[in-house]
Design a protein around this motif. Structure first.
Motif, PDB file in Angstrom:
ATOM      1  N   MET A   1      -4.760 -30.218  60.003  1.00  0.00           N
ATOM      2  CA  MET A   1      -3.435 -29.608  59.788  1.00  0.00           C
ATOM      3  C   MET A   1      -3.349 -28.273  60.530  1.00  0.00           C
ATOM      4  N   LEU A   2      -2.136 -28.005  61.057  1.00  0.00           N
ATOM      5  CA  LEU A   2      -1.948 -26.765  61.816  1.00  0.00           C
ATOM      6  C   LEU A   2      -2.146 -25.524  60.953  1.00  0.00           C
ATOM      7  N   ASN A   3      -1.868 -25.637  59.662  1.00  0.00           N
ATOM      8  CA  ASN A   3      -1.916 -24.454  58.798  1.00  0.00           C
ATOM      9  C   ASN A   3      -3.230 -24.327  58.034  1.00  0.00           C
ATOM     10  N   GLN A   4      -4.267 -25.063  58.422  1.00  0.00           N
ATOM     11  CA  GLN A   4      -5.502 -25.074  57.666  1.00  0.00           C
ATOM     12  C   GLN A   4      -6.107 -23.686  57.520  1.00  0.00           C
ATOM     13  N   PHE A   5      -6.087 -22.902  58.611  1.00  0.00           N
ATOM     14  CA  PHE A   5      -6.687 -21.559  58.535  1.00  0.00           C
ATOM     15  C   PHE A   5      -5.887 -20.670  57.581  1.00  0.00           C
ATOM     16  N   LEU A   6      -4.560 -20.891  57.497  1.00  0.00           N
ATOM     17  CA  LEU A   6      -3.755 -20.122  56.545  1.00  0.00           C
ATOM     18  C   LEU A   6      -4.110 -20.491  55.114  1.00  0.00           C
ATOM     19  N   LEU A   7      -4.278 -21.782  54.862  1.00  0.00           N
ATOM     20  CA  LEU A   7      -4.615 -22.229  53.514  1.00  0.00           C
ATOM     21  C   LEU A   7      -5.959 -21.677  53.068  1.00  0.00           C
ATOM     22  N   GLU A   8      -6.904 -21.607  53.989  1.00  0.00           N
ATOM     23  CA  GLU A   8      -8.218 -21.054  53.660  1.00  0.00           C
ATOM     24  C   GLU A   8      -8.109 -19.573  53.309  1.00  0.00           C
ATOM     25  N   HIS A 159      -1.453 -19.985  66.409  1.00  0.00           N
ATOM     26  CA  HIS A 159      -2.759 -19.509  66.874  1.00  0.00           C
ATOM     27  C   HIS A 159      -2.795 -17.984  66.946  1.00  0.00           C
ATOM     28  N   GLY A 160      -1.653 -17.374  67.262  1.00  0.00           N
ATOM     29  CA  GLY A 160      -1.611 -15.923  67.370  1.00  0.00           C
ATOM     30  C   GLY A 160      -1.861 -15.212  66.055  1.00  0.00           C
ATOM     31  N   PHE A 161      -1.706 -15.901  64.935  1.00  0.00           N
ATOM     32  CA  PHE A 161      -1.892 -15.264  63.631  1.00  0.00           C
ATOM     33  C   PHE A 161      -3.312 -15.421  63.098  1.00  0.00           C
ATOM     34  N   ARG A 162      -4.189 -15.990  63.903  1.00  0.00           N
ATOM     35  CA  ARG A 162      -5.608 -16.008  63.528  1.00  0.00           C
ATOM     36  C   ARG A 162      -6.190 -14.595  63.598  1.00  0.00           C
ATOM     37  N   ARG A 163      -5.561 -13.768  64.437  1.00  0.00           N
ATOM     38  CA  ARG A 163      -5.978 -12.368  64.543  1.00  0.00           C
ATOM     39  C   ARG A 163      -5.460 -11.620  63.317  1.00  0.00           C
ATOM     40  N   GLN A 164      -6.390 -11.129  62.492  1.00  0.00           N
ATOM     41  CA  GLN A 164      -6.000 -10.454  61.265  1.00  0.00           C
ATOM     42  C   GLN A 164      -5.810  -8.961  61.496  1.00  0.00           C
ATOM     43  N   ILE A 165      -4.875  -8.376  60.762  1.00  0.00           N
ATOM     44  CA  ILE A 165      -4.666  -6.940  60.790  1.00  0.00           C
ATOM     45  C   ILE A 165      -4.930  -6.393  59.394  1.00  0.00           C
ATOM     46  N   ARG A 166      -4.920  -5.083  59.246  1.00  0.00           N
ATOM     47  CA  ARG A 166      -5.147  -4.487  57.936  1.00  0.00           C
ATOM     48  C   ARG A 166      -4.038  -4.912  56.985  1.00  0.00           C
ATOM     49  N   PRO A 167      -4.390  -5.462  55.809  1.00  0.00           N
ATOM     50  CA  PRO A 167      -3.359  -5.911  54.877  1.00  0.00           C
ATOM     51  C   PRO A 167      -2.558  -4.730  54.322  1.00  0.00           C
ATOM     52  N   LEU A 168      -1.246  -4.828  54.407  1.00  0.00           N
ATOM     53  CA  LEU A 168      -0.367  -3.761  53.949  1.00  0.00           C
ATOM     54  C   LEU A 168       0.762  -4.340  53.110  1.00  0.00           C
ATOM     55  N   ARG A 169       1.363  -3.491  52.329  1.00  0.00           N
ATOM     56  CA  ARG A 169       2.606  -3.873  51.638  1.00  0.00           C
ATOM     57  C   ARG A 169       3.750  -3.626  52.621  1.00  0.00           C
ATOM     58  N   THR A 170       4.483  -4.686  52.938  1.00  0.00           N
ATOM     59  CA  THR A 170       5.461  -4.642  54.020  1.00  0.00           C
ATOM     60  C   THR A 170       6.805  -5.186  53.562  1.00  0.00           C
ATOM     61  N   ILE A 171       7.880  -4.563  54.015  1.00  0.00           N
ATOM     62  CA  ILE A 171       9.220  -5.103  53.802  1.00  0.00           C
ATOM     63  C   ILE A 171       9.570  -6.009  54.974  1.00  0.00           C
ATOM     64  N   PRO A 172       9.866  -7.289  54.729  1.00  0.00           N
ATOM     65  CA  PRO A 172      10.309  -8.169  55.821  1.00  0.00           C
ATOM     66  C   PRO A 172      11.784  -7.895  56.110  1.00  0.00           C
ATOM     67  N   PHE A 173      12.035  -6.946  56.989  1.00  0.00           N
ATOM     68  CA  PHE A 173      13.392  -6.460  57.214  1.00  0.00           C
ATOM     69  C   PHE A 173      14.208  -7.391  58.113  1.00  0.00           C
ATOM     70  N   MET A 174      13.583  -7.867  59.200  1.00  0.00           N
ATOM     71  CA  MET A 174      14.311  -8.749  60.113  1.00  0.00           C
ATOM     72  C   MET A 174      14.649 -10.065  59.403  1.00  0.00           C
ATOM     73  N   MET A 175      15.681 -10.732  59.852  1.00  0.00           N
ATOM     74  CA  MET A 175      16.189 -11.920  59.163  1.00  0.00           C
ATOM     75  C   MET A 175      15.160 -13.049  59.139  1.00  0.00           C
ATOM     76  N   PHE A 176      15.323 -13.953  58.170  1.00  0.00           N
ATOM     77  CA  PHE A 176      14.421 -15.085  57.991  1.00  0.00           C
ATOM     78  C   PHE A 176      14.398 -15.999  59.222  1.00  0.00           C
ATOM     79  N   ASP A 177      15.522 -16.062  59.949  1.00  0.00           N
ATOM     80  CA  ASP A 177      15.601 -16.930  61.118  1.00  0.00           C
ATOM     81  C   ASP A 177      15.435 -16.163  62.430  1.00  0.00           C
ATOM     82  N   MET A 185       6.448 -12.190  58.350  1.00  0.00           N
ATOM     83  CA  MET A 185       6.033 -13.042  57.242  1.00  0.00           C
ATOM     84  C   MET A 185       4.656 -13.666  57.495  1.00  0.00           C
ATOM     85  N   LEU A 186       4.482 -14.292  58.651  1.00  0.00           N
ATOM     86  CA  LEU A 186       3.212 -14.970  58.930  1.00  0.00           C
ATOM     87  C   LEU A 186       2.077 -13.983  59.151  1.00  0.00           C
TER      88      LEU A 186
END
Length: 460
Positions: A1-8, A159-177, A185-186
């Motif tokens: 599955m494409l999202n396997q690394f996210l699920l882990e 694949h670009g989201f395999r690179r992790q950054i420091r976890p922060l509390r973030t407001i998702p300001f830009m629209m969902f689409d 979000m990702l």
């Protein structure tokens, strides 16, 4: 599955908060369970690998649905739940989507099955035939004209989201689409951060949320930053938790950035760079307060050719559904951004489609707007070009006033204020005062013809 690394990664975070919505926390364990439930439903309904819409705004359920759909190899058209129906129908017909999905009472469901009026576009049918690669179709804001439909391969994008950054509390300001919203979000969920979802995108609500949930990161547009500065909405709130503000989606006026850094010298303010065609690229500003930046990704190359920024990256879209290919023969994306390189750093001047040509001389709207919005009597200004029989084009500005002022007095004030700040050909020759909105729901200035805006007065 494409999202396997996210699920882990979700499993690793356990009971840590993944999202806060309507003042309630939702854990990574909850998110993992929801993705599992929705994935089973997608398979049972025969939707795996199919072309679908996801018509939602930010919520824990919408986040789970997007992860599940991409993981099942679906090609997803995210749409703002409150998008006008005519625009929604336009997008559906363009992509020839059969299944319209949404979340009802916490469950992913088929809201409508559409009758197809033609064949699925080649770009999308080829992704379906590949099987398992998934896709994402995003529409540009259309602030300068028709919205372009960009098609991404989900396997490359994720694949670009395999690179992790420091976890922060973030407001998702830009629209969902919006590409910025999908990226926020990702990136947050793949890094173990927490998304603090706002009820609306007003400065007041953003400040309330920062204070209540100790938000650390805020990705916004320059237009929103200017609105916050003008309204001084922060004065009644504790924003001490905020560490970083990233801005993008439109050109930042130097005057706004300078005013922002004076008001918030303790914040790390970063210029982001991204677009629907590219995703959001990691950047680094030359120094605090600078409009110069570099792209911090070894897989991304950039160059400026005849004044236009061009970028080469494997995570770029594969093409448009409704516009000619913007790629060069050797695979570089023509971004449409006018730019210069200074000591190895990039400076964005403006969108090519927005440049005003006055007798062969270029005028960048953001430069003029930045000067005008320094004036106390002006709340917001949108600069555009208007046809002229003498110079080809002339500079026009549509203005919302901060204080009461006649058109005659405004014209005189603008001329006096701009004389030593702009060459005469950049000073607006036509001035329009409006009470209408100059900013879209995506907090970007609207530069396409504003025929729906109620004009108070106009002058030449």
């Amino acid at each position: 599955m494409l999202n396997q690394f996210l699920l882990e990664r979700f499993a690793e975070q356990g009971q840590q908060p993944a999202l806060i919505w309507k003042d309630q926390e939702y854990s990574y364990r909850w998110l993992l369970e929801q993705v599992g439930i929705m994935s089973k439903w997608i398979t049972a309904e025969g939707l795996a690998g199919q072309l679908v819409t996801l018509e939602e705004d930010y919520s824990p359920y919408a986040a789970a649905a997007l992860v599940a759909l991409l993981g099942q190899g679906c090609i997803v058209l995210p749409m703002d739940r409150y998008l006008v129906e005519a625009k929604r129908e336009e997008y559906i017909q363009l992509a020839q989507v059969k299944w319209r999905l949404g979340v009802e009472e916490g469950k992913l469901c088929i809201r409508q099955t559409c009758e197809l009026s033609g064949e699925v576009p080649v770009l999308l049918s080829s992704l379906i035939q590949e099987g398992g690669v998934g896709g994402l179709v995003l529409f540009s804001s259309g602030s300068t004209g028709v919205s372009k439909a960009t098609v991404h391969r989900a396997d490359r994008l994720l694949h670009g989201f395999r690179r992790q950054i420091r976890p922060l509390r973030t407001i998702p300001f830009m629209m969902f689409d919006h590409i910025g919203g999908v990226n926020t979000m990702l990136q947050s969920l793949s890094s173990g951060g927490c998304l603090c979802i706002i009820a609306d995108r007003s400065p007041e609500e953003v400040c309330r949320t920062i204070e209540k949930f100790r938000v650390q990161a805020l990705p916004v547009s320059p237009t929103f930053m200017n609105l916050l500065l003008l309204g001084r909405n922060d004065e009644g709130y504790d924003l001490s938790s905020l560490e970083v503000v990233s801005y993008g989606s439109e050109v930042m006026p130097e005057s706004v950035l300078a005013a922002w850094n004076r008001r918030y010298p303790q914040l790390r303010t970063i210029q982001a760079y991204g677009m629907s065609e590219l995703g959001i690229l990691p950047t680094r500003s030359k120094e605090p307060g600078s409009l110069l930046f570099s792209i911090q990704d070894e897989g991304v190359k950039y160059r400026v050719v005849e004044g236009e920024l061009q970028i080469h990256t494997e995570t770029a879209m594969i093409g448009y559904l409704n516009a000619p290919s913007p790629f060069t023969e050797d695979g570089w994306l023509r971004t449409g951004d006018e730019a210069v390189l200074e000591q190895g750093y990039i400076r964005i001047l403006g969108r090519r489609s927005e440049i005003i040509n006055v007798g062969g001389r270029k005028v960048y709207p953001a430069e003029v707007e930045g000067v005008l919005e320094e004036m106390e009597c002006i709340e917001a200004a949108v600069v555009s070009g208007e046809q002229s029989g003498i110079t080809g084009q002339r500079v026009k500005v549509t203005i919302r006033l901060a204080t009461e002022c006649t058109l005659t007095d405004l014209r005189r004030s603008i001329w006096e204020y701009c004389q030593d700040k702009l060459p005469s050909y950049k000073i607006p020759q036509k001035i329009v005062i409006t009470q209408g909105a100059l900013v879209s729901s995506r907090m970007k200035k609207i530069r396409k013809p504003m025929t729906s805006i109620p004009f108070v007065s106009a002058g030449k």
